[in-house]
Every structure is written in C-alpha cells, then in structure tokens.
Design an enzyme around this catalytic site. Structure first.
Site, PDB file in Angstrom:
ATOM      1  N   CYS A 157      -0.482   4.261   2.449  1.00 16.55           N
ATOM      2  CA  CYS A 157      -0.471   4.105   3.901  1.00 16.55           C
ATOM      3  C   CYS A 157      -0.132   2.661   4.226  1.00 16.55           C
ATOM      4  O   CYS A 157       1.002   2.244   4.012  1.00 16.55           O
ATOM      5  CB  CYS A 157      -1.796   4.559   4.511  1.00 16.55           C
ATOM      6  SG  CYS A 157      -3.258   4.101   3.565  1.00 16.55           S
ATOM      7  N   SER A 158      -1.076   1.885   4.688  1.00 15.78           N
ATOM      8  CA  SER A 158      -0.736   0.513   5.066  1.00 15.78           C
ATOM      9  C   SER A 158      -1.952  -0.405   4.963  1.00 15.78           C
ATOM     10  O   SER A 158      -2.111  -1.305   5.771  1.00 15.78           O
ATOM     11  CB  SER A 158      -0.181   0.491   6.489  1.00 15.78           C
ATOM     12  OG  SER A 158      -1.117   1.089   7.364  1.00 15.78           O
ATOM     13  N   CYS A 159      -2.814  -0.176   3.967  1.00 13.65           N
ATOM     14  CA  CYS A 159      -4.000  -1.011   3.806  1.00 13.65           C
ATOM     15  C   CYS A 159      -3.586  -2.471   3.639  1.00 13.65           C
ATOM     16  O   CYS A 159      -2.615  -2.777   2.943  1.00 13.65           O
ATOM     17  CB  CYS A 159      -4.803  -0.552   2.588  1.00 13.65           C
ATOM     18  SG  CYS A 159      -5.373   1.144   2.749  1.00 13.65           S
TER      19      CYS A 159
ATOM     20  N   CYS B 120       0.889  -1.165   0.000  1.00 17.22           N
ATOM     21  CA  CYS B 120       0.000   0.000   0.000  1.00 17.22           C
ATOM     22  C   CYS B 120       0.921   1.206   0.000  1.00 17.22           C
ATOM     23  O   CYS B 120       1.559   1.498   1.004  1.00 17.22           O
ATOM     24  CB  CYS B 120      -0.930   0.044   1.207  1.00 17.22           C
ATOM     25  SG  CYS B 120      -1.966   1.530   1.174  1.00 17.22           S
TER      26      CYS B 120
END
Ligand code: FE
Length: 211
Positions: free
Chosen positions: A122-124, A119
């Site tokens: 961000c950090s999906c 991602c």
C-alpha cells in the site's frame, strides 16, 4: 447532569488564540460537520478535548524536517547515531517526535550499500517524520518497479548508483517503517547541525536521492 466540558461557541474563555491570518473556512459545511462530530465524541467520552488538541498538534508537526533533524544529529553525535540505528522510534522520541507506536528502522547508506524504501502492499510511510507521502510513493509504478529494477527507478530520480554499490530495497509494512540515513556530503565538514539538516531532503530520507 452537567458536562465537564461545556462548549461555549463565543470563545469568551481565556485561552490564548494566535491571530488568525488564514482565510476563514470555519463556516464551510465540512467544518461545521467536523465540529459537531468532534463535540459529540468529546461529550460521549470517546476522547477528550486534550486528545483532540494533541492530535491536531501532531498533524501540524508532520514534516520531513523532523527526519532531517534526526539525521543531522546523528551526523554530529556518535552516541545519537548508535541509538538511532539501534532503535529509530526511541531515537525519534528522544528529539520529541512521535512515531505513534510503530517501530522505525533507520538504514545507513555507505560506500558499499545504497538503501531505498517502498511499501509494495500500500503506502506505509513514517508520516510524522517525513510529512505526508508524495504521490509517486503511492503509485503502482513505483511500488512495483522499484523492487524489480531499483537502479532504473533511481535513475529516473536522477540518482545513479555505481556498479560497485549494492542497492537494497526495503519493504515497509503496517508494523514497520523505514527511514534512510543518507551519506553525509563530503564538503559538509564544520557545518552546524542546523545547516546540515538543511542539506537533507525528503527524497534522501526515502532513498531515491543522494545529497
Ligand atoms: Fe503500506
């Protein structure tokens, strides 16, 4: 008026309680505050006690073993494999795993293509199927470099993808999650579904490792 849920702190109702073996942290400041907040929200009708319990159950069940079970099933059941590749979220649901309404695309690694997930924004991450995301997945270094030079990043994970295979990087978003179906190990013929699931690693499901 009386509340539908009257809260009895002595727990003398007849629920089944599992024996508590872990350290009792229920009197910590954070726990007391969380408990008070939860009761206010339930009493105000913001959410129900059942919803709180469902959420807790879901959080406790977040694990890469869920994703591994899906892939192992796909390896032994061609119909499930087709369903998984067609609609990952529905296939997760079919095994009792909740993706919380977010679509899931499952990508199959083949002799020609290796897939890896990131991602960049961000950090999906499909937390309910893979458990909490590893620190490196959230790092700027991984998010930036895997897009520019995936082969060198994969090499740092000990994963060498031959020049005859294309490497595809898939960027997750808040609206779309990915999970990788690793190549089934050649020496796994005849193994049970459960044993196959045991071969499948979290990093394999992200695509930074092969099996
Ligand atoms: Fe994200």
């Amino acid at each position: 008026m009386s509340h539908a849920h009257s809260h009895d702190h002595h727990h003398d109702h007849d629920h089944d309680h599992a024996p508590i073996e872990a350290e009792d942290t229920s009197s910590s400041d954070t726990a007391i505050l969380a408990d008070a907040l939860r009761m206010v929200l339930i009493e105000k009708g913001i959410f129900t006690a059942a919803e709180v319990q469902d959420q807790l159950t879901l959080m406790e069940g977040r694990s890469d073993r869920n994703g591994a079970a899906m892939i192992a099933r796909a390896w032994v059941d061609a119909d499930y494999r087709d369903a998984l590749l067609a609609d990952g979220a529905a296939a997760a649901q079919a095994l009792g795993y909740d993706t919380k309404g977010t679509p899931l695309i499952v990508l199959e690694n083949t002799a020609k293509v290796h897939n890896v997930v990131v991602c960049t924004l961000c950090s999906c991450y499909p937390v309910t199927l893979l458990g909490p995301s590893p620190e490196w997945y959230k790092s700027k270094a991984y998010r930036g470099r895997v897009v520019r030079d995936p082969r060198s990043v994969l090499r740092e994970f000990g994963t060498e993808i031959g020049p005859d295979r294309e490497v595809r990087v898939h960027d997750s978003t808040a609206d779309m999650r990915y999970m990788i179906m690793p190549k089934r190990p050649k020496d796994s013929a005849g193994m049970t579904e459960e044993a196959l699931a045991g071969l499948i690693t979290r990093n394999g499901l992200i695509g930074v490792a092969e099996l």
